[in-house]
Motif scaffolding. Structure first.
Motif, PDB file in Angstrom:
ATOM      1  N   MET A 189       0.839  -1.184   0.000  1.00  0.00           N
ATOM      2  CA  MET A 189       0.000   0.000   0.000  1.00  0.00           C
ATOM      3  C   MET A 189       0.879   1.241   0.000  1.00  0.00           C
ATOM      4  O   MET A 189       1.893   1.291   0.693  1.00  0.00           O
ATOM      5  CB  MET A 189      -0.895  -0.009   1.236  1.00  0.00           C
ATOM      6  CG  MET A 189      -1.794  -1.225   1.315  1.00  0.00           C
ATOM      7  SD  MET A 189      -2.804  -1.210   2.811  1.00  0.00           S
ATOM      8  CE  MET A 189      -3.601  -2.813   2.665  1.00  0.00           C
ATOM      9  N   PRO A 190       0.514   2.282  -0.787  1.00  0.00           N
ATOM     10  CA  PRO A 190       1.329   3.480  -0.862  1.00  0.00           C
ATOM     11  C   PRO A 190       1.592   4.066   0.521  1.00  0.00           C
ATOM     12  O   PRO A 190       0.689   4.189   1.349  1.00  0.00           O
ATOM     13  CB  PRO A 190       0.475   4.428  -1.728  1.00  0.00           C
ATOM     14  CG  PRO A 190      -0.369   3.509  -2.542  1.00  0.00           C
ATOM     15  CD  PRO A 190      -0.665   2.346  -1.651  1.00  0.00           C
ATOM     16  N   GLY A 191       2.856   4.418   0.771  1.00  0.00           N
ATOM     17  CA  GLY A 191       3.197   5.041   2.033  1.00  0.00           C
ATOM     18  C   GLY A 191       3.354   4.086   3.190  1.00  0.00           C
ATOM     19  O   GLY A 191       3.553   4.513   4.326  1.00  0.00           O
ATOM     20  N   MET A 192       3.290   2.762   2.957  1.00  0.00           N
ATOM     21  CA  MET A 192       3.344   1.802   4.051  1.00  0.00           C
ATOM     22  C   MET A 192       4.617   0.967   3.979  1.00  0.00           C
ATOM     23  O   MET A 192       4.605  -0.225   4.205  1.00  0.00           O
ATOM     24  CB  MET A 192       2.110   0.900   4.022  1.00  0.00           C
ATOM     25  CG  MET A 192       0.800   1.637   4.194  1.00  0.00           C
ATOM     26  SD  MET A 192       0.672   2.490   5.778  1.00  0.00           S
ATOM     27  CE  MET A 192       0.438   1.088   6.871  1.00  0.00           C
ATOM     28  N   ASP A 193       5.746   1.596   3.695  1.00  0.00           N
ATOM     29  CA  ASP A 193       6.988   0.860   3.553  1.00  0.00           C
ATOM     30  C   ASP A 193       7.659   0.545   4.886  1.00  0.00           C
ATOM     31  O   ASP A 193       8.690  -0.095   4.913  1.00  0.00           O
ATOM     32  CB  ASP A 193       7.974   1.662   2.694  1.00  0.00           C
ATOM     33  CG  ASP A 193       7.543   1.681   1.237  1.00  0.00           C
ATOM     34  OD1 ASP A 193       6.901   0.739   0.815  1.00  0.00           O
ATOM     35  OD2 ASP A 193       7.837   2.643   0.550  1.00  0.00           O
ATOM     36  N   ALA A 232       7.722   6.680  -7.706  1.00  0.00           N
ATOM     37  CA  ALA A 232       6.562   5.989  -7.137  1.00  0.00           C
ATOM     38  C   ALA A 232       5.842   5.145  -8.175  1.00  0.00           C
ATOM     39  O   ALA A 232       5.117   4.208  -7.836  1.00  0.00           O
ATOM     40  CB  ALA A 232       5.586   7.004  -6.534  1.00  0.00           C
ATOM     41  N   THR A 233       6.033   5.489  -9.450  1.00  0.00           N
ATOM     42  CA  THR A 233       5.452   4.717 -10.553  1.00  0.00           C
ATOM     43  C   THR A 233       6.517   4.506 -11.621  1.00  0.00           C
ATOM     44  O   THR A 233       7.454   5.301 -11.757  1.00  0.00           O
ATOM     45  CB  THR A 233       4.238   5.424 -11.179  1.00  0.00           C
ATOM     46  OG1 THR A 233       4.658   6.683 -11.735  1.00  0.00           O
ATOM     47  CG2 THR A 233       3.144   5.643 -10.141  1.00  0.00           C
ATOM     48  N   TRP A 243       4.825  -3.635  -7.426  1.00  0.00           N
ATOM     49  CA  TRP A 243       6.161  -4.218  -7.377  1.00  0.00           C
ATOM     50  C   TRP A 243       6.863  -3.787  -6.093  1.00  0.00           C
ATOM     51  O   TRP A 243       6.560  -2.730  -5.526  1.00  0.00           O
ATOM     52  CB  TRP A 243       6.992  -3.756  -8.564  1.00  0.00           C
ATOM     53  CG  TRP A 243       6.577  -4.341  -9.884  1.00  0.00           C
ATOM     54  CD1 TRP A 243       5.441  -4.048 -10.602  1.00  0.00           C
ATOM     55  CD2 TRP A 243       7.287  -5.315 -10.647  1.00  0.00           C
ATOM     56  NE1 TRP A 243       5.406  -4.780 -11.758  1.00  0.00           N
ATOM     57  CE2 TRP A 243       6.528  -5.570 -11.817  1.00  0.00           C
ATOM     58  CE3 TRP A 243       8.486  -5.994 -10.458  1.00  0.00           C
ATOM     59  CZ2 TRP A 243       6.946  -6.472 -12.796  1.00  0.00           C
ATOM     60  CZ3 TRP A 243       8.905  -6.894 -11.431  1.00  0.00           C
ATOM     61  CH2 TRP A 243       8.135  -7.126 -12.580  1.00  0.00           C
ATOM     62  N   ARG A 244       7.808  -4.588  -5.658  1.00  0.00           N
ATOM     63  CA  ARG A 244       8.661  -4.199  -4.546  1.00  0.00           C
ATOM     64  C   ARG A 244      10.104  -4.206  -5.027  1.00  0.00           C
ATOM     65  O   ARG A 244      10.548  -5.154  -5.687  1.00  0.00           O
ATOM     66  CB  ARG A 244       8.496  -5.132  -3.346  1.00  0.00           C
ATOM     67  CG  ARG A 244       9.301  -4.693  -2.122  1.00  0.00           C
ATOM     68  CD  ARG A 244       8.951  -5.507  -0.892  1.00  0.00           C
ATOM     69  NE  ARG A 244       7.646  -5.153  -0.373  1.00  0.00           N
ATOM     70  CZ  ARG A 244       7.414  -4.152   0.465  1.00  0.00           C
ATOM     71  NH1 ARG A 244       8.424  -3.372   0.863  1.00  0.00           N
ATOM     72  NH2 ARG A 244       6.206  -3.908   0.913  1.00  0.00           N
ATOM     73  N   THR A 245      10.833  -3.142  -4.706  1.00  0.00           N
ATOM     74  CA  THR A 245      12.239  -3.032  -5.067  1.00  0.00           C
ATOM     75  C   THR A 245      13.079  -3.154  -3.800  1.00  0.00           C
ATOM     76  O   THR A 245      12.737  -2.598  -2.753  1.00  0.00           O
ATOM     77  CB  THR A 245      12.537  -1.700  -5.767  1.00  0.00           C
ATOM     78  OG1 THR A 245      12.204  -0.607  -4.891  1.00  0.00           O
ATOM     79  CG2 THR A 245      11.719  -1.569  -7.051  1.00  0.00           C
ATOM     80  N   PHE A 246      14.185  -3.879  -3.895  1.00  0.00           N
ATOM     81  CA  PHE A 246      15.058  -4.128  -2.755  1.00  0.00           C
ATOM     82  C   PHE A 246      16.458  -3.605  -3.040  1.00  0.00           C
ATOM     83  O   PHE A 246      16.997  -3.819  -4.121  1.00  0.00           O
ATOM     84  CB  PHE A 246      15.164  -5.628  -2.475  1.00  0.00           C
ATOM     85  CG  PHE A 246      13.888  -6.285  -2.031  1.00  0.00           C
ATOM     86  CD1 PHE A 246      13.635  -6.507  -0.679  1.00  0.00           C
ATOM     87  CD2 PHE A 246      12.952  -6.695  -2.962  1.00  0.00           C
ATOM     88  CE1 PHE A 246      12.462  -7.129  -0.277  1.00  0.00           C
ATOM     89  CE2 PHE A 246      11.779  -7.329  -2.570  1.00  0.00           C
ATOM     90  CZ  PHE A 246      11.535  -7.540  -1.219  1.00  0.00           C
ATOM     91  N   THR A 249       4.481   1.292  -8.252  1.00  0.00           N
ATOM     92  CA  THR A 249       3.319   0.878  -9.026  1.00  0.00           C
ATOM     93  C   THR A 249       3.602   1.000 -10.517  1.00  0.00           C
ATOM     94  O   THR A 249       4.164   1.998 -10.977  1.00  0.00           O
ATOM     95  CB  THR A 249       2.090   1.736  -8.685  1.00  0.00           C
ATOM     96  OG1 THR A 249       1.783   1.572  -7.293  1.00  0.00           O
ATOM     97  CG2 THR A 249       0.885   1.326  -9.513  1.00  0.00           C
ATOM     98  N   VAL A 250       3.222  -0.043 -11.247  1.00  0.00           N
ATOM     99  CA  VAL A 250       3.261  -0.002 -12.707  1.00  0.00           C
ATOM    100  C   VAL A 250       1.806   0.046 -13.184  1.00  0.00           C
ATOM    101  O   VAL A 250       1.074  -0.929 -13.035  1.00  0.00           O
ATOM    102  CB  VAL A 250       3.978  -1.241 -13.284  1.00  0.00           C
ATOM    103  CG1 VAL A 250       3.956  -1.201 -14.805  1.00  0.00           C
ATOM    104  CG2 VAL A 250       5.413  -1.308 -12.765  1.00  0.00           C
TER     105      VAL A 250
END
Length: 308
Positions: A63-67, A89-90, A159-162, A184-185
Protein backbone atom coordinates in the motif's frame (compact mmCIF):
# COMPACT_ATOMS: atom_id res chain seq x y z
CA UNK A 1 20.84 -8.45 -5.14
CA UNK A 2 21.42 -8.59 5.43
CA UNK A 3 22.08 -8.65 15.10
CA UNK A 4 20.13 -11.56 16.15
CA UNK A 5 17.00 -9.42 16.12
CA UNK A 6 16.67 -9.61 12.36
CA UNK A 7 17.09 -12.19 9.62
CA UNK A 8 20.57 -12.01 8.11
CA UNK A 9 20.28 -12.41 4.40
CA UNK A 10 23.84 -12.81 3.19
CA UNK A 11 26.98 -14.78 3.96
CA UNK A 12 25.56 -16.57 6.96
CA UNK A 13 27.34 -19.81 7.59
CA UNK A 14 25.56 -21.63 10.38
CA UNK A 15 25.53 -25.19 11.59
CA UNK A 16 22.96 -27.41 9.96
CA UNK A 17 20.79 -29.34 12.39
CA UNK A 18 17.44 -31.06 12.78
CA UNK A 19 15.72 -34.03 11.26
CA UNK A 20 14.71 -34.40 7.66
CA UNK A 21 11.56 -32.65 6.51
CA UNK A 22 9.84 -32.74 3.17
CA UNK A 23 11.24 -30.40 0.56
CA UNK A 24 9.26 -29.51 -2.50
CA UNK A 25 10.09 -27.30 -5.43
CA UNK A 26 8.70 -26.33 -8.80
CA UNK A 27 11.06 -24.72 -11.26
CA UNK A 28 10.25 -22.53 -14.19
CA UNK A 29 13.10 -20.59 -15.64
CA UNK A 30 14.35 -17.92 -17.87
CA UNK A 31 17.98 -16.85 -18.20
CA UNK A 32 19.96 -13.90 -19.48
CA UNK A 33 23.58 -12.99 -19.87
CA UNK A 34 25.32 -9.86 -18.73
CA UNK A 35 25.49 -8.11 -15.36
CA UNK A 36 21.82 -8.45 -14.48
CA UNK A 37 19.29 -11.23 -14.44
CA UNK A 38 15.79 -10.33 -15.48
CA UNK A 39 12.76 -12.25 -16.58
CA UNK A 40 10.36 -9.66 -18.03
CA UNK A 41 6.81 -10.96 -18.04
CA UNK A 42 7.72 -14.25 -16.39
CA UNK A 43 4.44 -15.91 -15.47
CA UNK A 44 5.67 -18.79 -13.27
CA UNK A 45 6.06 -21.04 -16.30
CA UNK A 46 3.81 -22.41 -18.98
CA UNK A 47 2.80 -25.69 -17.35
CA UNK A 48 -0.19 -25.37 -15.01
CA UNK A 49 0.33 -26.77 -11.54
CA UNK A 50 -1.72 -29.73 -10.44
CA UNK A 51 -2.77 -27.83 -7.36
CA UNK A 52 -1.95 -24.18 -6.83
CA UNK A 53 -0.77 -22.88 -3.49
CA UNK A 54 -2.84 -20.37 -1.64
CA UNK A 55 -3.10 -17.11 -3.51
CA UNK A 56 -1.05 -14.27 -2.05
CA UNK A 57 -2.93 -11.87 0.15
CA UNK A 58 -2.22 -8.14 -0.14
CA UNK A 59 0.54 -6.99 2.18
CA UNK A 60 0.62 -3.71 4.03
CA UNK A 61 3.90 -3.01 2.26
CA UNK A 62 2.08 -2.99 -1.07
CA UNK A 63 0.00 0.00 0.00
CA UNK A 64 1.33 3.48 -0.86
CA UNK A 65 3.20 5.04 2.03
CA UNK A 66 3.34 1.80 4.05
CA UNK A 67 6.99 0.86 3.55
CA UNK A 68 7.73 0.79 7.31
CA UNK A 69 5.44 -2.08 8.29
CA UNK A 70 8.18 -4.65 8.93
CA UNK A 71 11.77 -4.53 10.15
CA UNK A 72 14.62 -6.99 9.76
CA UNK A 73 13.06 -9.04 6.96
CA UNK A 74 13.58 -6.76 3.98
CA UNK A 75 10.14 -5.18 4.14
CA UNK A 76 11.16 -1.80 5.58
CA UNK A 77 12.71 1.17 3.82
CA UNK A 78 14.67 2.18 6.93
CA UNK A 79 16.76 0.45 9.58
CA UNK A 80 19.24 1.61 12.23
CA UNK A 81 19.71 5.06 10.74
CA UNK A 82 19.88 3.95 7.11
CA UNK A 83 17.13 4.74 4.62
CA UNK A 84 16.33 3.63 1.08
CA UNK A 85 14.91 6.66 -0.77
CA UNK A 86 13.45 7.01 -4.26
CA UNK A 87 11.23 9.57 -5.95
CA UNK A 88 10.03 6.91 -8.40
CA UNK A 89 6.56 5.99 -7.14
CA UNK A 90 5.45 4.72 -10.55
CA UNK A 91 7.25 3.14 -13.50
CA UNK A 92 6.03 2.67 -17.09
CA UNK A 93 4.56 -0.60 -18.26
CA UNK A 94 5.94 -2.70 -21.10
CA UNK A 95 9.27 -0.98 -21.63
CA UNK A 96 12.66 -0.53 -20.06
CA UNK A 97 12.84 1.94 -17.20
CA UNK A 98 15.51 3.57 -15.04
CA UNK A 99 14.84 3.37 -11.30
CA UNK A 100 16.87 5.93 -9.31
CA UNK A 101 17.47 5.83 -5.59
CA UNK A 102 19.83 6.76 -2.77
CA UNK A 103 20.79 5.22 0.54
CA UNK A 104 21.10 7.79 3.31
CA UNK A 105 22.80 7.58 6.69
CA UNK A 106 23.54 10.05 9.49
CA UNK A 107 21.85 13.38 8.88
CA UNK A 108 19.88 11.90 5.99
CA UNK A 109 22.89 12.43 3.75
CA UNK A 110 23.48 10.02 0.84
CA UNK A 111 26.27 7.59 1.56
CA UNK A 112 28.79 6.69 -1.12
CA UNK A 113 31.06 4.23 0.64
CA UNK A 114 29.94 0.59 0.23
CA UNK A 115 31.85 -2.64 0.75
CA UNK A 116 32.00 -5.30 -1.93
CA UNK A 117 29.63 -8.19 -1.47
CA UNK A 118 29.90 -11.00 -4.01
CA UNK A 119 31.96 -8.66 -6.21
CA UNK A 120 29.31 -5.88 -6.17
CA UNK A 121 28.71 -2.83 -3.98
CA UNK A 122 24.95 -2.94 -4.48
CA UNK A 123 22.52 -5.71 -5.34
CA UNK A 124 19.11 -4.52 -6.50
CA UNK A 125 16.03 -6.70 -6.90
CA UNK A 126 12.54 -6.13 -8.28
CA UNK A 127 9.63 -8.55 -7.81
CA UNK A 128 5.91 -8.22 -8.50
CA UNK A 129 3.45 -8.84 -5.66
CA UNK A 130 2.52 -12.27 -7.09
CA UNK A 131 6.26 -13.14 -7.20
CA UNK A 132 6.55 -12.95 -10.98
CA UNK A 133 8.88 -10.78 -13.07
CA UNK A 134 11.97 -11.23 -10.88
CA UNK A 135 14.94 -9.01 -11.77
CA UNK A 136 18.38 -8.97 -10.14
CA UNK A 137 20.43 -5.96 -11.18
CA UNK A 138 23.76 -4.42 -10.22
CA UNK A 139 23.12 -0.66 -10.54
CA UNK A 140 25.64 2.09 -11.08
CA UNK A 141 26.30 4.92 -8.61
CA UNK A 142 26.97 8.56 -9.45
CA UNK A 143 29.41 10.68 -7.46
CA UNK A 144 26.57 12.16 -5.39
CA UNK A 145 25.40 8.74 -4.21
CA UNK A 146 22.51 8.36 -6.66
CA UNK A 147 22.11 4.80 -7.92
CA UNK A 148 20.49 3.95 -11.25
CA UNK A 149 19.04 0.49 -11.89
CA UNK A 150 18.14 -0.26 -15.50
CA UNK A 151 14.98 -2.36 -15.31
CA UNK A 152 13.72 -4.55 -18.13
CA UNK A 153 10.07 -4.42 -19.19
CA UNK A 154 7.65 -4.47 -16.26
CA UNK A 155 4.12 -5.87 -16.25
CA UNK A 156 1.36 -3.78 -14.65
CA UNK A 157 0.84 -4.26 -10.93
CA UNK A 158 2.42 -3.60 -7.57
CA UNK A 159 6.16 -4.22 -7.38
CA UNK A 160 8.66 -4.20 -4.55
CA UNK A 161 12.24 -3.03 -5.07
CA UNK A 162 15.06 -4.13 -2.75
CA UNK A 163 18.44 -2.54 -2.10
CA UNK A 164 21.00 -4.96 -0.62
CA UNK A 165 24.24 -3.38 0.61
CA UNK A 166 27.00 -3.28 3.23
CA UNK A 167 28.22 0.17 4.37
CA UNK A 168 31.98 0.60 4.35
CA UNK A 169 31.94 3.41 6.91
CA UNK A 170 29.72 4.87 9.62
CA UNK A 171 27.77 3.12 12.36
CA UNK A 172 26.72 0.28 10.07
CA UNK A 173 30.16 -0.50 8.69
CA UNK A 174 30.47 -4.18 7.85
CA UNK A 175 26.79 -4.97 8.45
CA UNK A 176 24.47 -6.35 5.80
CA UNK A 177 21.28 -4.40 5.10
CA UNK A 178 18.29 -5.19 2.91
CA UNK A 179 15.76 -2.39 2.53
CA UNK A 180 12.78 -2.10 0.19
CA UNK A 181 10.12 0.16 -1.23
CA UNK A 182 7.02 -0.38 -3.33
CA UNK A 183 6.38 1.01 -6.79
CA UNK A 184 3.32 0.88 -9.03
CA UNK A 185 3.26 0.00 -12.71
CA UNK A 186 -0.07 1.34 -14.06
CA UNK A 187 -2.35 -0.79 -16.19
CA UNK A 188 -4.66 -3.77 -15.98
CA UNK A 189 -3.04 -6.60 -14.05
CA UNK A 190 -3.89 -10.23 -13.41
CA UNK A 191 -2.51 -12.18 -10.49
CA UNK A 192 -0.62 -15.32 -11.47
CA UNK A 193 -1.08 -18.22 -9.02
CA UNK A 194 2.08 -19.61 -7.47
CA UNK A 195 2.91 -23.07 -8.89
CA UNK A 196 2.57 -26.08 -6.64
CA UNK A 197 5.77 -27.50 -5.12
CA UNK A 198 7.78 -30.28 -6.75
CA UNK A 199 11.28 -31.70 -6.28
CA UNK A 200 12.77 -31.35 -9.78
CA UNK A 201 12.28 -29.30 -12.93
CA UNK A 202 14.09 -28.27 -16.10
CA UNK A 203 15.54 -24.91 -17.05
CA UNK A 204 17.12 -24.16 -20.42
CA UNK A 205 17.68 -27.89 -20.94
CA UNK A 206 19.19 -28.40 -17.50
CA UNK A 207 17.59 -30.56 -14.83
CA UNK A 208 17.78 -29.20 -11.30
CA UNK A 209 17.15 -31.46 -8.33
CA UNK A 210 16.91 -30.12 -4.80
CA UNK A 211 17.22 -32.05 -1.56
CA UNK A 212 17.12 -30.61 1.95
CA UNK A 213 15.43 -30.11 5.30
CA UNK A 214 13.59 -26.76 5.32
CA UNK A 215 12.04 -25.79 8.64
CA UNK A 216 10.98 -22.27 9.57
CA UNK A 217 13.47 -20.37 11.68
CA UNK A 218 16.08 -23.12 11.63
CA UNK A 219 19.23 -23.57 9.58
CA UNK A 220 19.29 -26.63 7.38
CA UNK A 221 21.42 -27.74 4.43
CA UNK A 222 20.07 -27.69 0.91
CA UNK A 223 21.77 -29.47 -1.96
CA UNK A 224 21.15 -28.49 -5.57
CA UNK A 225 22.26 -30.95 -8.24
CA UNK A 226 22.51 -29.83 -11.87
CA UNK A 227 22.44 -32.29 -14.77
CA UNK A 228 21.86 -32.21 -18.53
CA UNK A 229 20.73 -35.07 -20.77
CA UNK A 230 21.03 -37.38 -17.78
CA UNK A 231 24.68 -36.50 -17.14
CA UNK A 232 26.14 -34.48 -14.25
CA UNK A 233 27.03 -30.90 -15.14
CA UNK A 234 30.58 -30.03 -14.09
CA UNK A 235 31.21 -26.85 -16.08
CA UNK A 236 29.38 -24.32 -13.91
CA UNK A 237 31.17 -20.99 -14.15
CA UNK A 238 31.66 -18.55 -11.26
CA UNK A 239 28.83 -16.04 -10.97
CA UNK A 240 29.21 -13.31 -8.35
CA UNK A 241 32.07 -15.26 -6.79
CA UNK A 242 29.92 -18.39 -6.34
CA UNK A 243 28.63 -21.21 -8.54
CA UNK A 244 25.01 -20.31 -7.83
CA UNK A 245 23.08 -17.39 -6.42
CA UNK A 246 19.91 -18.07 -4.47
CA UNK A 247 17.28 -15.50 -3.49
CA UNK A 248 13.91 -16.16 -1.86
CA UNK A 249 10.66 -14.22 -1.38
CA UNK A 250 7.79 -15.27 0.89
CA UNK A 251 4.34 -15.66 -0.63
CA UNK A 252 1.92 -13.02 0.59
CA UNK A 253 4.25 -10.33 1.95
CA UNK A 254 7.41 -10.68 -0.19
CA UNK A 255 9.66 -11.16 2.83
CA UNK A 256 13.24 -11.48 1.59
CA UNK A 257 15.92 -14.10 2.20
CA UNK A 258 19.34 -14.52 0.59
CA UNK A 259 21.03 -17.93 0.72
CA UNK A 260 24.66 -18.36 -0.32
CA UNK A 261 26.28 -21.62 -1.39
CA UNK A 262 29.05 -23.04 0.77
CA UNK A 263 30.72 -24.81 -2.14
CA UNK A 264 34.15 -23.30 -2.82
CA UNK A 265 34.89 -21.82 -6.24
CA UNK A 266 37.76 -23.65 -7.95
CA UNK A 267 37.48 -22.36 -11.51
CA UNK A 268 35.15 -23.03 -14.43
CA UNK A 269 34.39 -26.54 -13.25
CA UNK A 270 31.66 -26.27 -10.66
CA UNK A 271 28.96 -28.84 -10.11
CA UNK A 272 27.12 -31.04 -10.21
CA UNK A 273 26.35 -30.63 -6.49
CA UNK A 274 26.01 -27.23 -4.82
CA UNK A 275 25.62 -26.94 -1.06
CA UNK A 276 23.63 -24.16 0.61
CA UNK A 277 22.85 -23.18 4.17
CA UNK A 278 19.17 -22.31 4.20
CA UNK A 279 17.51 -20.34 6.96
CA UNK A 280 14.01 -19.23 6.07
CA UNK A 281 12.34 -17.50 9.03
CA UNK A 282 8.67 -17.97 8.20
CA UNK A 283 6.56 -21.03 7.46
CA UNK A 284 4.64 -21.21 4.22
CA UNK A 285 5.50 -20.99 0.53
CA UNK A 286 8.61 -19.24 -0.68
CA UNK A 287 9.53 -18.43 -4.27
CA UNK A 288 13.21 -19.09 -4.85
CA UNK A 289 15.31 -17.84 -7.75
CA UNK A 290 18.40 -19.89 -8.51
CA UNK A 291 20.97 -18.37 -10.84
CA UNK A 292 23.90 -20.26 -12.36
CA UNK A 293 26.12 -19.75 -15.39
CA UNK A 294 27.42 -22.05 -18.13
CA UNK A 295 29.17 -21.14 -21.35
CA UNK A 296 28.86 -17.44 -20.56
CA UNK A 297 25.05 -17.65 -20.26
CA UNK A 298 23.20 -16.97 -17.05
CA UNK A 299 20.29 -19.30 -16.29
CA UNK A 300 17.61 -18.23 -13.81
CA UNK A 301 15.25 -20.82 -12.39
CA UNK A 302 12.16 -20.03 -10.34
CA UNK A 303 11.38 -22.46 -7.53
CA UNK A 304 8.41 -22.85 -5.20
CA UNK A 305 9.53 -24.10 -1.81
CA UNK A 306 7.21 -25.05 1.06
CA UNK A 307 8.67 -24.50 4.51
CA UNK A 308 7.02 -26.17 7.48
Amino acid sequence: MFASSRFTVRRRAVAAAGTAAALALTLAACGSSGDSSSMPGMDHGTKPAASSSQSPSPSMGDMPGMDHMADGNGLSDAQDGYRFISKDATLPSGKQAAYRFTVTGTGDKPITSFALDQTKRMHFYAIRSDLTGFQHIHPTMAADGTWTAGLASLAPGSWRTFASFTPDSGSGKGRDFILSRTVTVPGSSTKTPLPAPATTAEVDGYTVTVKGEPMAGMAHPLTVTVSKDGKPVTDLQPYLDTYAHLTAFHEGNQEFAHLHPTTKVTGDNGGPDLAFHAELPTAGNWRLFLQFQTGGKLHTAALTLHVG
